[in-house]
Design a protein around this motif. Structure first.
Motif, short mmCIF file in Angstrom:
data_model
loop_
_atom_site.label_atom_id
_atom_site.label_comp_id
_atom_site.label_asym_id
_atom_site.label_seq_id
_atom_site.Cartn_x
_atom_site.Cartn_y
_atom_site.Cartn_z
N HIS A 65 -2.47 -29.78 26.72
CA HIS A 65 -2.87 -30.64 25.72
C HIS A 65 -3.27 -29.96 24.41
N GLN A 103 -3.05 -32.47 14.98
CA GLN A 103 -3.09 -33.47 13.97
C GLN A 103 -2.21 -33.42 12.78
N THR A 127 -8.49 -31.18 29.70
CA THR A 127 -8.27 -32.07 28.32
C THR A 127 -9.90 -32.30 27.75
N THR A 128 -9.80 -32.15 26.39
CA THR A 128 -9.11 -31.86 25.50
C THR A 128 -9.12 -30.61 24.95
N LEU A 151 3.96 -36.76 22.61
CA LEU A 151 2.83 -36.85 21.80
C LEU A 151 2.37 -38.21 21.67
N GLY A 165 0.68 -33.38 22.64
CA GLY A 165 -0.47 -33.25 21.45
C GLY A 165 -0.70 -34.47 20.85
N ASP A 166 -1.53 -34.45 19.64
CA ASP A 166 -2.02 -35.63 18.90
C ASP A 166 -1.60 -35.38 17.47
N TYR A 215 7.14 -30.74 21.69
CA TYR A 215 5.93 -31.33 22.80
C TYR A 215 6.96 -32.18 23.65
N PRO A 262 -3.88 -30.68 20.50
CA PRO A 262 -3.75 -31.65 19.35
C PRO A 262 -3.77 -30.77 18.03
N SER A 295 0.65 -40.53 18.72
CA SER A 295 0.78 -40.49 17.22
C SER A 295 -0.25 -41.52 16.76
#
Ligand code: 5AD
Ligand code: SF4
Length: 412
Positions: A237, A241, A211-212, A307, A278-279, A304, A239, A309
């Protein structure tokens, strides 16, 4: 490092000889928390007690001397590249010296100065493979507080991993701001995929996570690792966005919605049981309702398991901080609520699919209830099950019987 100076850990902050806050400045909320904690700590010093108060990490790096000026009861400010100065700084503070060190070290020397992580032996350990970031995503403060990207030498990484394996560690988590770009700046080092293959050769290490990852640097070579390295974890992971091309462009992310989804489907076809986390940032300046709906539809496409957020938080000095951030707070919160609602559904639905299935679990300790042990499954989730403490440190097959929002119950 503190142990070498004769210090030991305590759970009682009031009686501590030193308190060090290790801080994060990635969002405004985290930074404000530091100031609140510092204001509370000041109380301990009021009765004339000699206590060293120190701030380390990204808020220290960002604020530097200014922190010492603002907070007369603060003794030390230790920047992100200055941890090696800690012993000297503490000895000085014991004599009443206040000091702030936040100089960046932008060469290889930084890697040798960075102290290796000691501490209690655990079965799963983080291994830093790179530090810093050159991406300058428009919202992000990381490149400013962690400095330019620099990769550790692979030989040093492998020595550390072998040492950990000798100490009984079974899982390593390769750590960096963007592990995917590991080694790209150096001619003599392997790519990240090459590094994973070398780490996978270390006997005793049976599971590798990382990560990440930045989606733009998720190469085919790295994707291929998921096909033929069984030690590579069943979770990634990645992301995104945002799911809107317009917002991704403003964020400076360097990929489109389609190219992100293309990488996800390649990964899924190469390893069908891979799970994604994810992010997502909601309420980026200029994010319209259709932009936000694109994010929800991206979530539907990826599905996912978990997540992270966040509501966009303007960070000083970043490009996005100059954009017009005029979306009403209520609207941002409404979007976050809707996104989290959808995620809760996905988490629930995906978790349910594991019921009745077998999972390889690294048993790491005692479980929540008497007679239980607990560990992490291949997909990174906690699994609790009835079992003997002698299983701790081993990989076992567990049948999942119940899914909770953040963990599973199983049977050996
Ligand atoms: N505002 C909100 N979220 C942010 N993140 C990074 N910077 C910001 C910001 N300014 C989030 C991103 C990143 C995660 C670690 O924090 O989603 O992936
Ligand atoms: Fe921040 Fe990650 Fe972008 Fe680097 S790649 S600027 S750490 S969000």
């Amino acid at each position: 490092m503190m142990a070498d100076l004769g210090y030991a850990a305590t759970n009682d902050p009031a009686s501590a000889d030193m308190i060090l806050l290790n801080t994060c400045s990635v969002r405004g909320g985290a930074e404000e928390k530091v100031y609140r904690r510092l204001a509370n700590l000041r109380i301990y010093k009021r009765d004339g007690k000699k206590q060293i108060i120190a701030v380390g990490g990204c808020v220290a790096q960002q604020e530097g001397d200014e922190l010492l000026r603002k907070l007369p009861y603060l003794d030390l400010v230790i920047g992100t590249h200055n941890l090696h100065l800690l012993p000297d700084m503490v000895r000085g503070a014991e004599r009443g010296e206040r000091r702030s060190e936040t100089t960046f070290i932008d060469n290889e020397q930084r890697l040798d100065l960075f102290p290796s992580i000691k501490g209690e032996s655990r079965l799963s350990r983080f291994v830093t493979i790179m530090q810093g970031c050159d991406n300058f995503c428009s919202y992000c403060i990381v490149p400013f507080v962690r400095g330019p990207e620099i990769s550790r030498r692979s030989a040093d990484i492998l020595t550390e991993v072998r040492q950990l394996a000798d100490d009984g560690v079974r899982e390593v988590i390769l750590l960096g701001q963007n592990v995917n770009s590991y080694g790209l700046k150096s001619e003599n080092e392997p790519s990240f995929a090459g590094l994973i293959r070398k780490v996978a050769e270390v006997a005793g290490i049976d599971r590798i996570r990382f990560t990440t990852s930045h989606p733009k640097d998720m190469s085919d070579e790295l994707i291929a690792c998921f096909a033929d390295i069984p030690k590579l974890s069943g979770q990634i992971h990645l992301p995104a966005q945002s799911g809107s091309d317009a917002v991704l462009k403003l964020m400076g992310r360097g990929y489109t919605r389609d190219s992100y989804l293309d990488k996800v489907s390649k990964l899924k076809s190469i390893r069908p049981d891979l799970v994604f986390t994810g992010d997502i940032i909601v309420g980026f300046p200029g994010e319209t309702e259709p932009d936000f709906e694109q994010t929800l539809s991206l979530m539907e496409a990826v599905r996912y398991i978990d997540l992270f957020s966040f509501v966009y938080s303007p960070r000083p000095g970043t490009k996005a901080a100059e954009l017009n951030d005029d979306l009403p707070k209520g609207q941002k919160m409404n979007r976050l609520d809707r996104l989290m609602e959808l995620q809760r559904r996905h988490t629930r639905e995906i978790s349910q699919t594991y019921i009745g299935k077998r999972m390889s679990v690294l048993v790491e300790g005692e479980g929540k209830l008497p007679g239980q042990v607990s560990g992490k499954g291949d997909i990174g989730r906690i699994v609790n099950f009835i079992g003997d403490n002698s299983l701790i440190g081993t990989f076992v097959e567990v049948k999942i019987t119940k899914a909770y929002p953040n963990s599973f119950l199983g049977e050996l």
